[in-house]
Design an enzyme around this catalytic site. Structure first.
Site, mmCIF file in Angstrom:
data_model
loop_
_atom_site.group_PDB
_atom_site.id
_atom_site.type_symbol
_atom_site.label_atom_id
_atom_site.label_comp_id
_atom_site.label_asym_id
_atom_site.label_seq_id
_atom_site.Cartn_x
_atom_site.Cartn_y
_atom_site.Cartn_z
ATOM 1 N N THR A 73 0.872 -1.271 -0.097
ATOM 2 C CA THR A 73 -0.032 -0.075 -0.310
ATOM 3 C C THR A 73 1.020 1.153 -0.023
ATOM 4 O O THR A 73 1.158 1.817 -0.702
ATOM 5 C CB THR A 73 -0.763 0.019 1.483
ATOM 6 O OG1 THR A 73 -1.662 -1.056 0.736
ATOM 7 C CG2 THR A 73 -1.876 1.136 1.164
ATOM 8 N N ASN A 156 -6.585 -10.250 -6.646
ATOM 9 C CA ASN A 156 -6.779 -10.930 -5.485
ATOM 10 C C ASN A 156 -8.040 -11.555 -5.395
ATOM 11 O O ASN A 156 -7.623 -12.525 -4.210
ATOM 12 C CB ASN A 156 -6.372 -10.226 -4.360
ATOM 13 C CG ASN A 156 -6.653 -8.903 -4.933
ATOM 14 O OD1 ASN A 156 -6.831 -7.970 -5.418
ATOM 15 N ND2 ASN A 156 -8.315 -8.229 -3.749
ATOM 16 N N GLN A 184 -0.300 -10.314 -5.858
ATOM 17 C CA GLN A 184 -0.712 -11.396 -5.795
ATOM 18 C C GLN A 184 -0.266 -12.633 -6.438
ATOM 19 O O GLN A 184 0.485 -14.234 -6.142
ATOM 20 C CB GLN A 184 -2.073 -11.636 -5.776
ATOM 21 C CG GLN A 184 -3.206 -11.068 -4.700
ATOM 22 C CD GLN A 184 -2.885 -11.710 -3.514
ATOM 23 O OE1 GLN A 184 -2.920 -12.333 -3.276
ATOM 24 N NE2 GLN A 184 -4.194 -11.134 -2.690
ATOM 25 N N HIS A 206 4.178 -9.989 3.253
ATOM 26 C CA HIS A 206 2.979 -11.314 4.232
ATOM 27 C C HIS A 206 2.438 -12.171 3.491
ATOM 28 O O HIS A 206 2.018 -13.204 3.763
ATOM 29 C CB HIS A 206 2.237 -9.955 4.939
ATOM 30 C CG HIS A 206 1.045 -9.394 4.320
ATOM 31 N ND1 HIS A 206 -0.253 -9.921 4.424
ATOM 32 C CD2 HIS A 206 1.352 -8.534 3.786
ATOM 33 C CE1 HIS A 206 -1.413 -8.609 4.176
ATOM 34 N NE2 HIS A 206 0.218 -8.131 3.980
ATOM 35 N N THR A 243 14.145 5.305 9.483
ATOM 36 C CA THR A 243 15.769 4.000 10.100
ATOM 37 C C THR A 243 14.624 2.860 9.179
ATOM 38 O O THR A 243 13.439 2.406 9.445
ATOM 39 C CB THR A 243 16.123 3.902 11.473
ATOM 40 O OG1 THR A 243 16.094 5.112 12.234
ATOM 41 C CG2 THR A 243 16.058 2.449 11.896
ATOM 42 N N CYS A 331 -14.702 -5.863 3.527
ATOM 43 C CA CYS A 331 -13.274 -4.146 3.404
ATOM 44 C C CYS A 331 -12.990 -4.342 4.602
ATOM 45 O O CYS A 331 -12.898 -5.372 6.049
ATOM 46 C CB CYS A 331 -14.568 -3.508 2.856
ATOM 47 S SG CYS A 331 -15.646 -2.991 4.634
#
Ligand code: PLP
Length: 388
Positions: A73, A156, A184, A206, A243, A331
């Site tokens: 994102t 997705n 994906q 992830h 960082t 959502c």
């Protein structure tokens, strides 16, 4: 004995791989700041640069072109901007063209104003309408700046693979930029930024078995880059200050390496399991609609509609039977909405759809149990005559 739960929602997030977990933990135990020049700093810098090499290999890109972010994102919000640099020279992007089935991370359009975004329709087969894209690009106003096109590699919800090489040909013919959301597709298709003809790829940790909160924008070269979204101390060559998160980056790198090793065999094994599940579903309920079954899809995804079964009801029924899957479009609040992807494909989205998405550690026994649960739910639907 209580039966184990079955996780079939890999497109939402993949389980953390043991190698990624180990890499995260080792990074957490290192004290240095990666920007420090002392030994502690250099040690943690090495972890980050190794991960950069692994993510580059995943994307068929050069390590220097991989910039780590907090996820896909953020990468999308960074790259979707009218404000680019070619080296030090500013370059303006006049309009963003996106397909009608992009993930909300792209749909929101980053830093483009809503009036500067055009949506390109998809066909009933779920792929971008190339003629519509060509027409939109032909009508592009060059005075406003270059066109930018953002199209995902694999959707997705449906898993349908988009014709990115064809999209690239159209975009390059008008001198535009192409951004490909490969979130994906990573680890489920071979990826090469060159072969796709993309200027930028977006990937997320992830979805491939790395930790949540990691991702990258991967560029074709190093010269043409979007203006920074996050400014400050100049980390990541000034493209993404702050960082670095060594644990997320090292875990992402380990997951990227695992995604590349033995990819072809894994794709074949996962697709075979998905296909076996779909065959069992069709045998149990011949009226099931499997979206995108006749077109190229990533091999782990099955997006289906059981006529007469609402997606909320179906999702709860599977959950009660121990199977975690996803309703068409959930959502962030967890509320189930209508699938805009199915609507864009021209399907009646009234009953919605359910998504089963599996991965390399899904077992044959889990496929069998899921098929049994599906058959029970399909039979109950008929008994109750639920057509509402
Ligand atoms: N793009 C696609 C296609 C996705 O499926 C997702 C996650 O659901 C994202 C982008 C956003 O990824 P992240 O969670 O890393 O921000």
């Amino acid at each position: 004995m209580k039966e184990e739960r079955i996780y079939m929602d890999w497109n939402a997030t993949a389980p953390l791989l043991p190698a990624a977990r180990a890499a995260c933990l080792s990074a957490l135990d290192l004290a240095g700041n990666p920007s420090s020049v002392h030994g502690e700093g250099r040690k943690i810098r090495t972890l980050i640069e190794n991960a950069r090499r692994d993510v580059a290999a995943l994307c068929g890109a050069q390590p220097a072109s991989v910039i780590f972010t907090s996820g896909a994102t953020e990468a999308a919000n960074w790259v979707l901007t009218p404000d680019f640099r070619m080296g030090k020279t500013p370059l303006t992007i006049g309009r963003l063209y996106i397909s009608a089935i992009e993930h909300p991370a792209i749909r929101e359009g980053g830093r483009f104003g809503k009036d500067d975004i055009s949506e390109i329709a998809v066909t009933s087969a779920g792929t971008i309408d190339l003629a519509a894209l060509e027409a939109a690009l032909a009508a592009h106003d060059r005075q406003s700046g270059l066109p930018m096109v953002a199209v995902m590699l694999a959707n997705n919800e449906t898993g349908i693979v988009q014709p990115i090489a064809d999209v690239s040909r159209l975009v390059k013919a008008v001198g535009g930029l192409l951004v490909v959301d490969a979130v994906q597709a990573a680890g489920r298709l071979p990826l090469s930024i060159e072969d796709l003809g993309a200027d930028f790829l977006i990937v997320s940790s992830h979805k491939i078995g790395g930790p949540k909160g990691g991702g990258a924008l991967v560029a074709r070269g190093e010269i043409l880059m979007p203006a920074a979204l996050i400014r400050g101390g100049g980390q990541e060559k000034g493209h993404r200050s702050g960082t670095e998160n060594p644990a997320a980056i090292a875990g992402f790198g380990a997951a990227a390496q695992a995604a590349v090793d033995g990819l072809e065999q894994r794709i074949a094994a996962v697709s075979a399991m998905r296909d076996r599940l779909e065959a069992a579903m069709i045998a149990a309920a011949p009226d099931v609609i499997i979206h995108g079954r006749d077109i190229e899809r990533i091999g782990n995804t099955c997006f289906f509609t059981l006529p007469g079964l609402k997606s909320e009801t179906g999702q709860i029924a599977f959950d009660l039977e121990g199977v975690a899957l996803s309703a068409g479009s959930a959502c962030s609040s967890g509320k189930v909405g209508q699938s805009y992807v199915l609507s864009a494909m021209g399907h009646d989205p009234r009953h919605g759809a359910l998504r089963i998405s599996i991965g390399p550690s899904t077992t044959s026994a889990e496929i069998d149990r899921c098929a049994d649960v599906f058959a029970r739910i399909a039979a109950r639907r008929r008994l109750s005559g639920a057509a509402a």
